[in-house]
Motif scaffolding. Structure first.
Motif, mmCIF file in Angstrom:
data_model
loop_
_atom_site.group_PDB
_atom_site.id
_atom_site.type_symbol
_atom_site.label_atom_id
_atom_site.label_comp_id
_atom_site.label_asym_id
_atom_site.label_seq_id
_atom_site.Cartn_x
_atom_site.Cartn_y
_atom_site.Cartn_z
ATOM 1 N N HIS A 1 0.801 -1.242 0.207
ATOM 2 C CA HIS A 1 -0.100 0.035 -0.011
ATOM 3 C C HIS A 1 1.016 1.274 -0.024
ATOM 4 O O HIS A 1 1.888 1.332 0.609
ATOM 5 N N PRO A 2 0.503 2.454 -0.501
ATOM 6 C CA PRO A 2 1.102 3.617 -0.709
ATOM 7 C C PRO A 2 1.298 4.424 0.678
ATOM 8 O O PRO A 2 0.301 4.506 1.421
ATOM 9 N N VAL A 3 2.526 4.868 0.977
ATOM 10 C CA VAL A 3 2.622 5.684 1.945
ATOM 11 C C VAL A 3 3.260 6.817 1.609
ATOM 12 O O VAL A 3 4.418 6.739 1.024
ATOM 13 N N ARG A 4 2.785 8.303 1.940
ATOM 14 C CA ARG A 4 3.502 9.355 1.457
ATOM 15 C C ARG A 4 4.180 9.998 2.621
ATOM 16 O O ARG A 4 3.699 9.933 3.672
ATOM 17 N N SER A 5 5.420 10.353 2.308
ATOM 18 C CA SER A 5 5.900 11.335 3.450
ATOM 19 C C SER A 5 6.165 12.647 2.680
ATOM 20 O O SER A 5 5.761 13.067 1.577
ATOM 21 N N CYS A 6 6.860 13.830 3.264
ATOM 22 C CA CYS A 6 7.051 15.067 2.750
ATOM 23 C C CYS A 6 7.886 14.908 1.516
ATOM 24 O O CYS A 6 7.495 16.016 0.322
ATOM 25 N N ARG A 7 8.651 13.952 1.208
ATOM 26 C CA ARG A 7 9.531 13.942 -0.041
ATOM 27 C C ARG A 7 9.331 12.509 -0.982
ATOM 28 O O ARG A 7 9.969 12.885 -2.080
ATOM 29 N N VAL B 1 6.868 8.836 -2.249
ATOM 30 C CA VAL B 1 5.841 7.798 -1.860
ATOM 31 C C VAL B 1 6.573 6.671 -1.929
ATOM 32 O O VAL B 1 7.371 6.514 -2.659
ATOM 33 N N SER B 2 6.287 5.640 -1.179
ATOM 34 C CA SER B 2 6.762 4.323 -0.844
ATOM 35 C C SER B 2 5.569 3.406 -0.849
ATOM 36 O O SER B 2 4.453 3.835 -0.460
ATOM 37 N N LEU B 3 6.012 2.019 -1.200
ATOM 38 C CA LEU B 3 4.886 1.140 -0.839
ATOM 39 C C LEU B 3 5.577 0.235 0.216
ATOM 40 O O LEU B 3 6.490 -0.094 0.055
ATOM 41 N N VAL B 4 4.516 -0.021 1.129
ATOM 42 C CA VAL B 4 4.731 -0.696 2.533
ATOM 43 C C VAL B 4 3.899 -2.104 2.432
ATOM 44 O O VAL B 4 2.867 -1.837 1.990
ATOM 45 N N CYS B 5 4.612 -3.117 2.812
ATOM 46 C CA CYS B 5 3.962 -4.150 2.860
ATOM 47 C C CYS B 5 3.168 -4.454 3.997
ATOM 48 O O CYS B 5 3.580 -3.951 5.060
ATOM 49 N N ASP B 6 1.746 -4.847 3.863
ATOM 50 C CA ASP B 6 0.696 -4.947 5.106
ATOM 51 C C ASP B 6 1.515 -6.246 5.866
ATOM 52 O O ASP B 6 1.039 -6.034 7.005
ATOM 53 N N VAL C 1 -3.035 7.247 -4.486
ATOM 54 C CA VAL C 1 -1.791 8.026 -3.748
ATOM 55 C C VAL C 1 -2.299 9.237 -3.493
ATOM 56 O O VAL C 1 -1.975 9.881 -2.621
ATOM 57 N N ALA C 2 -3.113 10.060 -4.471
ATOM 58 C CA ALA C 2 -3.395 11.642 -4.116
ATOM 59 C C ALA C 2 -4.194 11.622 -2.977
ATOM 60 O O ALA C 2 -4.364 12.545 -2.329
ATOM 61 N N LEU D 1 -0.515 13.191 3.516
ATOM 62 C CA LEU D 1 0.834 13.664 3.671
ATOM 63 C C LEU D 1 1.470 13.477 4.976
ATOM 64 O O LEU D 1 0.727 14.286 5.847
ATOM 65 N N ASP D 2 2.298 12.978 5.254
ATOM 66 C CA ASP D 2 3.107 12.774 6.788
ATOM 67 C C ASP D 2 4.127 14.175 6.830
ATOM 68 O O ASP D 2 5.122 13.897 6.167
ATOM 69 N N ARG D 3 3.704 14.944 7.264
ATOM 70 C CA ARG D 3 4.407 16.027 7.550
ATOM 71 C C ARG D 3 5.239 15.826 8.971
ATOM 72 O O ARG D 3 4.543 15.955 10.007
#
Length: 63
Positions: A19-25, A27-32, A55-56, A60-62
């Motif tokens: 699943h997608p995870v967004r940070s400030c800089r 987007v990564s895909l992380v396994c459940d 993803v949109a 956003l993880d600020r």
């Protein structure tokens, strides 16, 4: 990714759902299942417009 009956991307390590995870800089895909984290560019050939829409909507993880 897992919308409208399509198959989700699978983790190369354990075949779990990514699943997608967004940070400030980035987007990564992380396994459940195993928690492995992958850069989106590794799966670029498999991504489509539906993935971009999903993803949109990821907050956003600020820090």
């Amino acid at each position: 990714m897992d919308t409208q009956g399509r198959s989700p991307l699978a983790c190369p390590a354990c075949r779990g759902r990514l699943h997608p995870v967004r940070s400030c800089r980035e987007v990564s895909l992380v396994c459940d299942d195993c928690g492995a984290k992958y850069p989106v560019r590794r799966f670029a050939a498999f991504l489509d417009d539906a993935f971009e829409e999903e993803v949109a909507l990821v907050p956003l993880d600020r820090l």
